[in-house]
Scaffold this motif. Structure first.
Motif, short mmCIF file in Angstrom:
data_model
loop_
_atom_site.label_atom_id
_atom_site.label_comp_id
_atom_site.label_asym_id
_atom_site.label_seq_id
_atom_site.Cartn_x
_atom_site.Cartn_y
_atom_site.Cartn_z
N GLY A 133 -26.27 -27.05 -20.97
CA GLY A 133 -26.23 -26.93 -19.53
C GLY A 133 -25.31 -25.82 -19.06
O GLY A 133 -24.91 -24.94 -19.84
N CYS A 138 -25.62 -30.36 -15.98
CA CYS A 138 -26.29 -30.62 -17.24
C CYS A 138 -27.40 -31.64 -16.96
O CYS A 138 -27.12 -32.74 -16.51
CB CYS A 138 -25.33 -31.14 -18.29
N SER A 142 -32.14 -30.67 -20.63
CA SER A 142 -31.32 -29.73 -21.39
C SER A 142 -30.64 -30.43 -22.57
O SER A 142 -30.60 -29.90 -23.69
CB SER A 142 -30.26 -29.09 -20.49
#
Length: 397
Positions: A133, A138, A142
């Motif tokens: 991220g 994040c 991801s």
């Protein structure tokens, strides 16, 4: 009143918290006694670590645990254990030959500096950091994409130093990691909760033995038995330089036992009373805005945030913090966000009478502004003070 430490050292009033640079915390008499008592004896260190494991299991709910030199050491040992398992040959090969599963996933917003870069605690093992991220965001996808067959473990950091928004929460982090058959390590060095992180899905949790627990310098590793054993095995490899002595293990065991009987409610009430003393002292002073704020990671601890209007007061937050540090005895405040115009006063590590000394010093400095005349603002110095202490050390003989 602040009493005098041994060896001719200057007494300090710690209004900063559980800071390693100030000696972390004050140990209770039972902890000090246990630390000293074992010094006169030989012991089987594996047996002592087994005794430590019993206390760790009882307090944390883990399957097993052991003591090491520090929480930082615990991170490295835990990561290495996830890489090598119970293979002594693989242990001895680190860090030069980390093997095919040597990536460590960590959210970019968790790659903080706690006195040293947390990435370095990972890389000491020979592992490679795989950041996920961006610093402030994040996403699940991801994280999921990063959990490949090369990953040995996923590290989750609980700290006031990390980004506190846009991060995957621990429960979801653990769900995604476990779906990929990857263990989760939680760095909870400065945390109060000894059970919640394992309950939320962590496989290994690392605590400091000398912060909230108030023991001698040490780290506590707790979690899944197979991973705890593999982390402990690292003492035959990279962990040799991170070994912990019998005195620290005995003291940390005592600290866990004291924690189990601690009057948590009564201590919280006392800390609240201290905050109210400071609040009353600062309320109504032009240029100063005090407010009680909660701990950012959810520890049952409040602090007093002291916001400074430099135009009204004639000195900014860093200048007032510097003036407090020049008092007799020096008063050290919590200043890691001082660039934002405030510092905090933490009540968790005060000795009897310290709260009143802090209040009196603040009152004197803020009502007699002449004492602040010539106090320089130096945010650069505040930001670099930790490393400057090391750079200056040893220059005088």
């Amino acid at each position: 009143m602040a009493d005098t430490p041994p060896l001719g050292l200057t007494p300090i009033i710690n209004a900063s918290g559980t800071m390693t640079g100030l000696g972390a915390s004050i140990a209770a008499p039972k902890i000090r006694d246990a630390t000293a008592a074992i010094m006169g004896h030989f012991v089987n260190m594996h047996a002592l670590q087994s005794r430590a494991s019993e206390s760790i299991v009882r307090l944390t709910g883990a399957e097993a645990g052991f003591m090491t030199a520090s929480a930082s050491a615990g991170i490295s040992l835990s990561i290495a254990g996830c890489m090598t398992g119970m293979d002594p040959g693989r242990v001895e090969a680190l860090p030069q030959d980390p093997g095919p599963k040597s990536k460590i996933v960590v959210q970019l917003g968790h790659l903080c500096h706690y006195g040293a870069p947390i990435s370095q605690s990972i890389e000491l093992t020979g592992a490679t950091v795989r950041p996920v991220g961006q610093s402030t965001l994040c996403t699940d996808h991801s994280l999921r994409a990063s959990l490949t067959s090369e990953v040995a473990a996923a590290l989750y950091v609980i700290s006031h130093h990390v980004v506190h928004y846009g991060q995957v929460p621990l429960k979801r982090f653990a769900e995604l990691a476990h779906a990929a058959d990857i263990p989760v390590i939680v760095d909870a060095a400065s945390e109060y909760d000894l059970r919640g992180f394992l309950s939320d899905g962590a496989d290994l949790v690392i605590y400091s033995g000398h912060k909230f627990l108030g023991g001698p310098t040490s780290g506590v590793v707790a979690g899944r038995r197979d991973l705890v054993r593999a982390a402990y095995l690292q003492n035959t490899g990279i962990g040799r330089g991170m070994k912990v002595g019998k005195e620290s293990i005995a003291g940390a065991i005592a600290a866990l036992e004291v924690w189990a009987t601690r009057d948590h409610k009564g201590i919280r009430e006392h800390e609240t009373a201290v905050l109210n003393i400071w609040m009353r002292t600062l309320s109504g002073i032009d240029g100063v805005t005090p407010r009680i704020v909660a701990d950012p990671t959810g520890n049952p601890l409040d602090r007093l945030e002291v916001q400074i209007d430099a135009k009204q007061l004639g000195v900014d937050a860093s200048g007032l913090a510097s003036a407090l540090a020049r008092q007799t005895p020096p008063i050290i405040v919590r200043d890691h966000e001082i660039e934002l115009g405030y510092f905090q006063l933490d009540p968790c590590n005060l000795k009897e009478g310290d709260a009143e000394i802090v209040a009196d010093s603040l009152r004197t400095l803020l009502t007699d502004r002449s004492q602040l005349a010539g106090v320089a603002s130096d945010l650069s110095m505040a930001r670099n003070s930790a490393i400057d202490g090391y750079l200056q050390w040893g220059r005088e003989t």
